[in-house]
Design an enzyme around this catalytic site. Structure first.
Site, mmCIF file in Angstrom:
data_model
loop_
_atom_site.group_PDB
_atom_site.id
_atom_site.type_symbol
_atom_site.label_atom_id
_atom_site.label_comp_id
_atom_site.label_asym_id
_atom_site.label_seq_id
_atom_site.Cartn_x
_atom_site.Cartn_y
_atom_site.Cartn_z
ATOM 1 N N SER A 105 0.820 -1.209 0.000
ATOM 2 C CA SER A 105 0.000 0.000 0.000
ATOM 3 C C SER A 105 0.852 1.256 0.000
ATOM 4 O O SER A 105 1.955 1.266 0.560
ATOM 5 C CB SER A 105 -0.915 0.005 1.231
ATOM 6 O OG SER A 105 -1.553 1.257 1.402
ATOM 7 N N TYR B 126 -2.318 -0.281 10.006
ATOM 8 C CA TYR B 126 -2.497 -0.856 8.664
ATOM 9 C C TYR B 126 -1.210 -0.712 7.861
ATOM 10 O O TYR B 126 -0.714 -1.678 7.263
ATOM 11 C CB TYR B 126 -3.659 -0.168 7.955
ATOM 12 C CG TYR B 126 -3.747 -0.495 6.482
ATOM 13 C CD1 TYR B 126 -4.102 -1.779 6.060
ATOM 14 C CD2 TYR B 126 -3.481 0.465 5.514
ATOM 15 C CE1 TYR B 126 -4.184 -2.090 4.711
ATOM 16 C CE2 TYR B 126 -3.562 0.167 4.166
ATOM 17 C CZ TYR B 126 -3.907 -1.110 3.766
ATOM 18 O OH TYR B 126 -3.979 -1.411 2.421
#
Length: 337
Positions: free
Chosen positions: A141, A166
């Site tokens: 990501s 995350y």
């Protein structure tokens, strides 16, 4: 636990690609592209309720008619289940798109990220090692760049200061993959996705929420008072990049067979301009509520994609107005609004 087989058995080819998170936004689109090219796909997903599971079921229905598609209900954090899956089927390539997504939800439910993104990814890595998988491609990501101020983000930049759990789990995935490539010679490639959007998208994403609220004449929340920029990347570009990367695994002769690439549209868009495109495509203005920056968020994302281009000769370039137009058309049709 492994659930019952839901759809079709695989086709004649013995080259099978496993796609985890196949009922997810990116997973469904990747599977559809592979299947349309005649490539057998084995898909797994746990169909959790992070968002409406009916949307996941609807995505699966788009794949069910293909004879070379097979689906199994499975949580990748289930070590025994994942091992059983790999032993029961020859798997040549793995695209790991399964995992817990979302920056803000990682603040509310951190244990879900540890289980899915760390334990689950380790299970996938171990099975790739034990079963001599030819190439593991996995989702990372743009969040790994954290609060980096240098723009555009390059794969050579430091990513040691994540601003959300995350992001930390995605950076951990890259480190875990590198260690397995170093120790066991497994070919691994991580893709740092930059704000993916398009038809069949995730309902927790801003563009989806904006469209839903504008169509319902409800107020939208605009964080950081709209003073943010995002590198919005259309789903078809993501799929094209994944397909090309899968076909070109890094080799031991080049050193540790592990690569990480940015994949983004390399054209950051101001949030208010982005909302303006959605308003234009819907034909209605939004009622805006301006709010401060949310915890774990960053002001700008901007992908340097030169390394991806050098590796596979591809750069995402779908125009935002084209991509948002396709999303709005899908949304209206799917929800009949």
């Amino acid at each position: 636990m492994i659930g019952a087989m839901i759809v079709r058995t695989s086709g004649a080819s013995n080259m099978t690609t496993l796609i985890t998170g196949v009922a997810g936004f990116i997973g469904m689109h990747v599977a559809l592209r592979f299947l349309n090219e005649g490539l057998p796909v084995l898909g797994v997903d746990n169909l959790n309720d992070y968002y409406d599971p009916s949307l996941k079921s609807d995505r699966l229905s788009q794949l069910a008619s293909f004879k070379n598609f097979k689906f199994q209900l499975l949580d990748i954090s289930d070590q025994v289940g994942v091992e059983r899956l790999f032993k029961s089927t020859r798997i040549d390539y793995v695209i790991n798109l399964g995992g817990q997504a979302g920056v803000r939800y990682s603040i509310e439910n951190p244990h879900a990220y540890a289980q899915s993104n760390l334990v689950g990814f380790l299970n996938v890595l171990e099975c790739c090692r034990q079963n001599k998988v030819k190439h593991l491609v996995y989702a990372s990501s743009s969040s790994v760049y954290g609060g980096n101020l240098k723009q555009p983000f390059s794969e050579t930049d430091s990513v040691d200061h994540p601003v959300s759990l995350y992001a930390a789990t995605k950076k951990a995935n890259e480190l875990m993959a590198f260690s397995y490539s170093h120790l066991y010679g497994i070919s691994t490639t991580g893709l740092r996705f930059f704000t993916v959007y398009g038809p069949w998208g995730r309902p927790d994403m801003a563009y989806y929420l904006f469209a839903k609220s504008i169509l319902a004449d409800e107020t939208i929340d605009v964080f950081n008072h709209g003073d943010m920029m995002r590198d919005f990347t259309y789903i078809d570009d993501i799929v094209e990049g994944i397909l090309r990367v899968v076909k070109k695994p890094p080799q031991i002769i080049d050193g540790v067979p592990a690569k990480v690439f940015n994949i983004g549209n390399h054209t950051p868009i101001r949030l208010l301009d982005f909302i303006g495109v959605i308003e234009e495509k819907i034909g209605r203005s939004a009622n805006k509520r301006f709010l401060p920056m949310q915890d774990g968020d960053v002001p700008v994302t901007h992908a340097d994609v030169s390394a991806l281009y050098d590796w596979v000769g591809f750069t995402p370039d779908t125009d935002l107005k084209v991509g948002i137009g396709k999303f709005v058309d899908w949304y209206r049709a799917h929800y009949r609004v």
